[in-house]
Design an enzyme around this catalytic site. Structure first.
Site, PDB file in Angstrom:
ATOM      1  N   ASP A   1     -43.876  30.647 -18.853  1.00  0.00           N
ATOM      2  CA  ASP A   1     -45.263  31.123 -18.737  1.00  0.00           C
ATOM      3  C   ASP A   1     -45.197  32.651 -18.686  1.00  0.00           C
ATOM      4  O   ASP A   1     -44.123  33.241 -18.578  1.00  0.00           O
ATOM      5  CB  ASP A   1     -45.905  30.567 -17.448  1.00  0.00           C
ATOM      6  N   SER A   2     -46.381  33.258 -18.720  1.00  0.00           N
ATOM      7  CA  SER A   2     -46.419  34.714 -18.599  1.00  0.00           C
ATOM      8  C   SER A   2     -46.071  35.167 -17.188  1.00  0.00           C
ATOM      9  O   SER A   2     -45.732  36.331 -16.981  1.00  0.00           O
ATOM     10  CB  SER A   2     -47.830  35.208 -18.943  1.00  0.00           C
TER      11      SER A   2
ATOM     12  N   CYS B   1     -56.042  27.133 -18.098  1.00  0.00           N
ATOM     13  CA  CYS B   1     -55.018  28.168 -17.916  1.00  0.00           C
ATOM     14  C   CYS B   1     -54.181  27.684 -16.742  1.00  0.00           C
ATOM     15  O   CYS B   1     -54.735  27.195 -15.745  1.00  0.00           O
ATOM     16  CB  CYS B   1     -55.684  29.509 -17.594  1.00  0.00           C
TER      17      CYS B   1
ATOM     18  N   CYS C   1     -48.009  27.476 -20.535  1.00  0.00           N
ATOM     19  CA  CYS C   1     -48.983  28.562 -20.616  1.00  0.00           C
ATOM     20  C   CYS C   1     -50.064  28.131 -21.608  1.00  0.00           C
ATOM     21  O   CYS C   1     -49.753  27.852 -22.781  1.00  0.00           O
ATOM     22  CB  CYS C   1     -48.267  29.820 -21.122  1.00  0.00           C
TER      23      CYS C   1
ATOM     24  N   HIS D   1     -52.648  29.117 -14.497  1.00  0.00           N
ATOM     25  CA  HIS D   1     -52.878  29.804 -13.214  1.00  0.00           C
ATOM     26  C   HIS D   1     -54.008  29.129 -12.419  1.00  0.00           C
ATOM     27  O   HIS D   1     -54.053  29.246 -11.201  1.00  0.00           O
ATOM     28  CB  HIS D   1     -53.289  31.268 -13.439  1.00  0.00           C
TER      29      HIS D   1
ATOM     30  N   THR E   1     -52.390  29.902 -22.878  1.00  0.00           N
ATOM     31  CA  THR E   1     -52.614  30.944 -23.886  1.00  0.00           C
ATOM     32  C   THR E   1     -51.621  30.824 -25.047  1.00  0.00           C
ATOM     33  O   THR E   1     -52.019  30.893 -26.222  1.00  0.00           O
ATOM     34  CB  THR E   1     -52.483  32.336 -23.219  1.00  0.00           C
TER      35      THR E   1
ATOM     36  N   TYR F   1     -50.918  37.507 -20.614  1.00  0.00           N
ATOM     37  CA  TYR F   1     -50.899  37.258 -22.047  1.00  0.00           C
ATOM     38  C   TYR F   1     -52.335  37.052 -22.571  1.00  0.00           C
ATOM     39  O   TYR F   1     -52.611  37.265 -23.737  1.00  0.00           O
ATOM     40  CB  TYR F   1     -50.127  35.965 -22.358  1.00  0.00           C
ATOM     41  N   GLY F   2     -53.200  36.577 -21.670  1.00  0.00           N
ATOM     42  CA  GLY F   2     -54.524  36.105 -22.084  1.00  0.00           C
ATOM     43  C   GLY F   2     -55.442  37.152 -22.670  1.00  0.00           C
ATOM     44  O   GLY F   2     -56.428  36.831 -23.324  1.00  0.00           O
TER      45      GLY F   2
ATOM     46  N   GLU G   1     -52.539  36.373  -9.313  1.00  0.00           N
ATOM     47  CA  GLU G   1     -51.290  37.145  -9.254  1.00  0.00           C
ATOM     48  C   GLU G   1     -51.268  38.038  -8.006  1.00  0.00           C
ATOM     49  O   GLU G   1     -50.219  38.417  -7.522  1.00  0.00           O
ATOM     50  CB  GLU G   1     -51.110  38.001 -10.521  1.00  0.00           C
TER      51      GLU G   1
HETATM   52  N1  DGL Z   1     -50.961  31.077 -17.328  1.00  0.00           N
HETATM   53  C1  DGL Z   1     -51.324  31.454 -18.635  1.00  0.00           C
HETATM   54  C2  DGL Z   1     -52.218  30.471 -19.316  1.00  0.00           C
HETATM   55  O1  DGL Z   1     -52.093  29.310 -19.055  1.00  0.00           O
HETATM   56  C3  DGL Z   1     -51.727  32.827 -18.956  1.00  0.00           C
HETATM   57  C4  DGL Z   1     -52.259  33.781 -18.011  1.00  0.00           C
HETATM   58  C5  DGL Z   1     -52.173  35.145 -18.641  1.00  0.00           C
HETATM   59  O2  DGL Z   1     -51.046  35.619 -18.765  1.00  0.00           O
HETATM   60  O3  DGL Z   1     -53.200  35.668 -19.040  1.00  0.00           O
HETATM   61  O4  DGL Z   1     -53.044  30.802 -20.130  1.00  0.00           O
END
Ligand code: DGL
Length: 265
Positions: free
Chosen positions: A11-12, A187, A74, A189, A76, A43-44, A153
């Site tokens: 994941d990011s 997502c 992830c 997170h 994204t 990453y999003g 985060e």
């Molecule tokens: N946890 C990631 C997802 O599922 C990305 C969060 C991010 O890096 O923006 O999209």
């Protein structure tokens, strides 16, 4: 090692830990390597090209660890780069979208499904495409929630926090008004905000967790926690990740965390 398989999962940042938790519940893999690209999170908010490039580097790194399979933990990367990854590498690579879309289509009673995700996931339109391929009449409403990842985060996860409460109301109110009865936490997170999202919507709305849906497709194995070799790699500060790991992972593990230079892959 044993007869079971080894897994690379990435994941990011810390979001993929919500998927790892569910994967660990299955006791299937006897070696797991988690990579969190903490130096480049989020990453999003990145372009598709950048997300594809990052995803390829993440996979290349995990392949140096000789894993048998890869899970893209992830949303994204799953939404924007899965096909490119699957055609670029011969190892089996799975994302988190398909199982969650299936679970959402099964869960809805009124046919109205809400999708929460990063900007890049919502921009990709992948959930609406997958859901409408399952059933054309499903009404899919998507909301990008770019502030959720920085909240998580930074450890802002409770409804008592006024910033969290207001952010939540801002993003979720339109879905409540639209009358959705199922919401995909699109997502990885977001399950870390699950309690407050659940409190906002109330019992009549079913929340779909991508990690949980994916883990339901993994066979139940017999690897005991003492047989499991689990390691973590990150691209930024090791101590910060170690601290997050203790708070965020349900399974209690005490593995070493190693820093790598993801730019080298
Ligand atoms: N946890 C990631 C997802 O599922 C990305 C969060 C991010 O890096 O923006 O999209």
């Amino acid at each position: 090692m044993g007869k079971n398989k080894s897994l690379g999962i990435f994941d990011s940042g810390v979001g993929g830990l919500t998927v790892l938790d569910r994967v660990l519940d299955r006791n299937y893999y006897d070696r797991i390597i988690y990579f969190g690209d903490t130096a480049r999170v989020p990453y999003g908010s990145k372009s598709k090209e950048t997300i594809v490039r990052y995803g390829k580097q993440d996979v290349r790194f995990l392949l140096t660890e000789k894993v048998d399979e890869i899970i893209v933990a992830c949303g994204t990367v799953s939404a924007n780069a899965l096909e490119e990854l699957q055609t670029s590498f011969s190892v089996p690579i799975r994302g988190v979208i398909d199982a969650a879309a299936d679970a959402a289509a099964k869960a809805t009673r009124n046919g109205k499904i809400g999708i929460l995700g990063t900007e890049a996931t919502i921009r990709s339109g992948i959930y609406a495409r997958k859901l409408n391929a399952i059933a054309e009449k499903l009404d899919v409403q998507s909301v990008a929630c770019p502030l959720f990842v920085p909240l998580v985060e930074n450890g802002f996860c409770t409804f008592e926090n006024p910033i969290v409460r207001e952010t939540c109301r801002y993003y979720l109110q339109p879905l409540k008004e639209a009358g959705v009865d199922t919401v995909v936490l699109g997502c990885t997170h977001y399950p870390l905000l699950r309690d407050m999202i659940a409190e906002f919507f109330g019992d009549s709305v079913t929340l779909i967790d991508q990690g949980e849906a994916l883990a339901d497709t993994i066979p139940l194995g017999k690897v005991s926690p003492s047989e499991l070799s689990l390691s973590f790699c990150v691209s930024d500060d090791v101590q910060l990740f170690q601290k997050n790991l203790k708070v965020l992972l349900r399974h209690s593990v005490h593995p070493a965390v190693t820093q790598i230079d993801i730019g080298a892959f």
